[in-house]
Design a protein around this motif. Structure first.
Motif, PDB file in Angstrom:
ATOM      1  N   ASP A  34      98.290  52.828  70.943  1.00 31.88           N
ATOM      2  CA  ASP A  34      99.508  54.010  69.804  1.00 31.88           C
ATOM      3  C   ASP A  34      99.784  55.308  70.583  1.00 31.88           C
ATOM      4  O   ASP A  34      98.624  55.918  71.262  1.00 31.88           O
ATOM      5  CB  ASP A  34      99.179  54.317  68.588  1.00 31.88           C
ATOM      6  CG  ASP A  34      98.008  54.806  67.885  1.00 31.88           C
ATOM      7  OD1 ASP A  34      97.872  55.839  69.099  1.00 31.88           O
ATOM      8  OD2 ASP A  34      97.381  54.289  67.413  1.00 31.88           O
ATOM      9  N   PRO A  35     100.327  55.847  70.012  1.00 38.93           N
ATOM     10  CA  PRO A  35     100.492  57.380  71.206  1.00 38.93           C
ATOM     11  C   PRO A  35      99.148  58.333  71.004  1.00 38.93           C
ATOM     12  O   PRO A  35      98.686  59.598  72.108  1.00 38.93           O
ATOM     13  CB  PRO A  35     101.306  58.867  70.249  1.00 38.93           C
ATOM     14  CG  PRO A  35     102.051  57.712  69.868  1.00 38.93           C
ATOM     15  CD  PRO A  35     101.474  56.627  69.371  1.00 38.93           C
ATOM     16  N   THR A  36      98.180  58.291  69.718  1.00 34.62           N
ATOM     17  CA  THR A  36      96.994  59.212  69.695  1.00 34.62           C
ATOM     18  C   THR A  36      96.067  58.348  70.724  1.00 34.62           C
ATOM     19  O   THR A  36      95.853  59.342  71.498  1.00 34.62           O
ATOM     20  CB  THR A  36      96.705  58.383  67.901  1.00 34.62           C
ATOM     21  OG1 THR A  36      97.739  59.439  66.938  1.00 34.62           O
ATOM     22  CG2 THR A  36      95.303  59.762  68.338  1.00 34.62           C
ATOM     23  N   LYS A  38      96.330  56.950  72.992  1.00 38.20           N
ATOM     24  CA  LYS A  38      96.895  57.759  74.801  1.00 38.20           C
ATOM     25  C   LYS A  38      95.776  58.734  75.054  1.00 38.20           C
ATOM     26  O   LYS A  38      95.599  59.155  75.923  1.00 38.20           O
ATOM     27  CB  LYS A  38      98.458  57.616  74.775  1.00 38.20           C
ATOM     28  CG  LYS A  38      99.107  56.373  74.809  1.00 38.20           C
ATOM     29  CD  LYS A  38     100.371  56.268  75.227  1.00 38.20           C
ATOM     30  CE  LYS A  38     101.736  54.767  74.784  1.00 38.20           C
ATOM     31  NZ  LYS A  38     102.899  55.193  75.319  1.00 38.20           N
ATOM     32  N   ALA A  39      96.131  59.511  73.823  1.00 35.69           N
ATOM     33  CA  ALA A  39      95.941  60.842  74.330  1.00 35.69           C
ATOM     34  C   ALA A  39      94.179  60.707  74.388  1.00 35.69           C
ATOM     35  O   ALA A  39      93.721  61.470  74.965  1.00 35.69           O
ATOM     36  CB  ALA A  39      96.157  61.833  72.906  1.00 35.69           C
ATOM     37  N   ARG A  42      93.014  59.429  77.615  1.00 40.87           N
ATOM     38  CA  ARG A  42      93.289  61.070  78.804  1.00 40.87           C
ATOM     39  C   ARG A  42      92.733  62.134  78.491  1.00 40.87           C
ATOM     40  O   ARG A  42      92.103  62.548  79.552  1.00 40.87           O
ATOM     41  CB  ARG A  42      94.874  61.675  78.419  1.00 40.87           C
ATOM     42  CG  ARG A  42      96.124  60.822  78.619  1.00 40.87           C
ATOM     43  CD  ARG A  42      97.298  61.937  79.023  1.00 40.87           C
ATOM     44  NE  ARG A  42      97.536  62.366  77.151  1.00 40.87           N
ATOM     45  CZ  ARG A  42      97.997  61.471  76.811  1.00 40.87           C
ATOM     46  NH1 ARG A  42      99.040  60.266  77.102  1.00 40.87           N
ATOM     47  NH2 ARG A  42      98.639  62.475  75.858  1.00 40.87           N
ATOM     48  N   ARG A 178      89.221  64.315  65.330  1.00 39.87           N
ATOM     49  CA  ARG A 178      90.885  63.441  64.891  1.00 39.87           C
ATOM     50  C   ARG A 178      90.334  62.824  63.600  1.00 39.87           C
ATOM     51  O   ARG A 178      89.234  62.942  63.262  1.00 39.87           O
ATOM     52  CB  ARG A 178      90.259  62.137  65.845  1.00 39.87           C
ATOM     53  CG  ARG A 178      91.744  61.479  67.124  1.00 39.87           C
ATOM     54  CD  ARG A 178      91.580  62.523  68.102  1.00 39.87           C
ATOM     55  NE  ARG A 178      92.353  62.930  69.002  1.00 39.87           N
ATOM     56  CZ  ARG A 178      92.741  62.851  70.420  1.00 39.87           C
ATOM     57  NH1 ARG A 178      90.681  64.045  70.463  1.00 39.87           N
ATOM     58  NH2 ARG A 178      93.578  63.553  71.461  1.00 39.87           N
ATOM     59  N   SER A 360      90.658  51.157  67.188  1.00 37.24           N
ATOM     60  CA  SER A 360      91.971  50.360  67.095  1.00 37.24           C
ATOM     61  C   SER A 360      91.336  49.754  65.809  1.00 37.24           C
ATOM     62  O   SER A 360      92.121  49.509  64.875  1.00 37.24           O
ATOM     63  CB  SER A 360      92.113  49.689  67.456  1.00 37.24           C
ATOM     64  OG  SER A 360      93.190  49.647  69.114  1.00 37.24           O
TER      65      SER A 360
END
Length: 453
Positions: A34-36, A38-39, A42, A178, A360
């Motif tokens: 999900d986008p989070t 992915k960040a 990175r 987070r 996850s």
């Protein structure tokens, strides 16, 4: 008239004409992040990882029996430095992360000649939705020389296990800001080389508190994909060791599991399947169906012994000549567990596998509890029951199955937000599991059923 492969909702006591042949493939395909996530991936930084490994190696030795008061050398200096790092990360968490020094005195044992204080450094990031559900990741910060009782010689312990501690610290740094739904625990444990003492104490504290630890991962020797022994380097693969029949099961429980062919369906094996599904692109988790390597054991064993699902990450091929060795030069070749043998990009990949797994798990519903299969009648159908979870975003459940000879799930059937279901697939022919799904499509690990009257 329902088809031969129909789905019946036992909970609703009504027939649902949903052909089981409509089940989707459920093999070990990567789930897109999900986008989070992915960040998060990175932000994992190999340069920061390198700095951690170099700093830990610079303490000279981190032997459990070494000085606890010297400010520059020994395990005490390493302990204090790790605590400082985690405390700095916690400061960015808005109060969600707390850090503690968990100390106890280890009595005399074969590798501990005098009573010795052992300290785990633990950072806990409290979950925002179901904080009682806990996922743990560890690395051990103690090191050793060839002689396990030699606490004065240099033992930089770069690969074993500054690399694992670097993974844990980097995860804590990146995830501190987070808000996972479940609680994440980042721990640097000590006393591993003397007998898993730090993790044993930590696991016992959790068990005494009745903690719901749904997964634990040890990162131990994750420093390089190059064994430096003339073999071809493997920069993508990390091994994940997962046991079959749970260590903590009674003899009767183990016999029952084996009698139904469930050796490959214990909670730790389900973690292995889950990790393969969420592994990031550019990595390859090689799941090994063993508790650990021959003649070896790591901190996940302490959790397995108490009934918690647990597994060990480790590099694909070790160079034993460079591990647990005093720093020395022989025929112009330098030996010892040195920083020079580490690959920081590789450690970063291992950190990404851990991050993808933990995030996850912590954003999905918990693994279903109380999953049983009805074995009271001779029938070619299968009735499964479980306890419906309490997560506010729980959307429902999926029944998964595979041939008994298949390693991974091959079919999946959504069954809705129910606590029981009957599927027109014979329990005698396949292995079943049940997993939870939330409204965002996040899926839990599967839980295999036990026979129930």
């Amino acid at each position: 008239m329902t088809s031969r492969r129909s789905l019946l909702s036992a909970a609703a006591a009504a027939s649902l004409a949903a052909p089981a042949r409509a089940a989707q493939a459920a093999g070990p395909r990567r789930r897109p992040p999900d986008p989070t996530l992915k960040a998060i991936l990175r932000e994992i930084d190999p340069h920061r990882i390198e700095a951690v490994v170099r700093r830990l190696a610079a303490f000279g030795t981190r032997h459990t029996l070494s000085s606890q008061t010297d400010p520059v050398r020994g395990i005490g200096a390493a302990r204090d430095w790790i605590h400082q790092q985690l405390t700095a990360y916690a400061a960015t968490s808005g109060g969600r992360m707390t850090v503690e020094l968990q100390s106890f005195t280890q009595p005399v044992s074969p590798r501990v000649p005098t009573p010795t204080v052992i300290t785990n450094v633990i950072a806990t990031l409290r979950g925002s939705v179901t904080p009682e559900r806990i996922y743990v990741v560890t690395g051990h910060y103690d090191s050793r020389a060839t002689d396990v009782l030699d606490f004065t010689s240099d033992a930089p312990g770069a690969d074993d296990d500054a690399s694992g501690v670097a993974v844990v610290l980097e995860l804590a740094r990146v995830l501190a800001g987070r808000e996972p739904e479940a609680t994440l625990v980042f721990a640097a444990v000590a006393g591993e080389e003397q007998g898993l003492y730090g993790s044993d104490h930590m696991a016992q504290v959790y068990q005494n508190a009745g903690a719901d630890i749904q997964a634990m991962f040890s990162n131990d020797i994750v420093g390089t994909g190059d064994a430096h022994d003339g073999t071809r380097p493997d920069h993508r693969t990390v091994r994940l060791f997962v046991e079959g029949v749970p260590t903590a099961e009674t003899a009767a429980e183990a016999t029952t599991r084996r009698s139904i062919g469930g050796e490959n369906d214990g909670p730790s094996r389900q973690l292995g399947r889950f990790v393969k599904e969420v592994e990031p692109a550019g990595t390859d988790v090689r799941v090994v169906w063993r508790r650990d390597r021959y003649l070896r054991g790591s901190d996940h064993v302490s959790f397995l012994l108490r009934g918690y699902p647990a597994a060990r990450f480790t590099e694909p091929r070790e160079n034993f000549a460079h591990e647990h060795q005093d720093v020395r030069v022989v025929d112009g070749v330098q030996y010892g567990d040195l920083v020079e043998f580490c690959d920081f990009d590789y450690i970063a990949r291992v950190a990404k596998v851990n991050a993808a797994t933990l995030w996850s798990l912590a954003t999905a519903p918990g693994t279903p509890k109380g999953v049983v299969v009805d074995t009271t009648q001779l029938t070619n159908q299968t009735t499964l029951r479980w306890t419906v979870g309490t997560e506010p975003d729980l959307a429902g459940y999926e029944v998964v199955w595979r041939e008994t000879t298949a390693p991974d799930w091959t079919d999946v059937l959504p069954v809705g937000k129910v606590g029981a279901v009957t599927v027109d697939v014979s329990k005698d022919n396949v292995q079943f599991g049940v997993r939870a799904v939330d409204t965002g499509g996040h899926r839990s690990p599967a839980a295999a059923p036990r026979p129930a009257a």
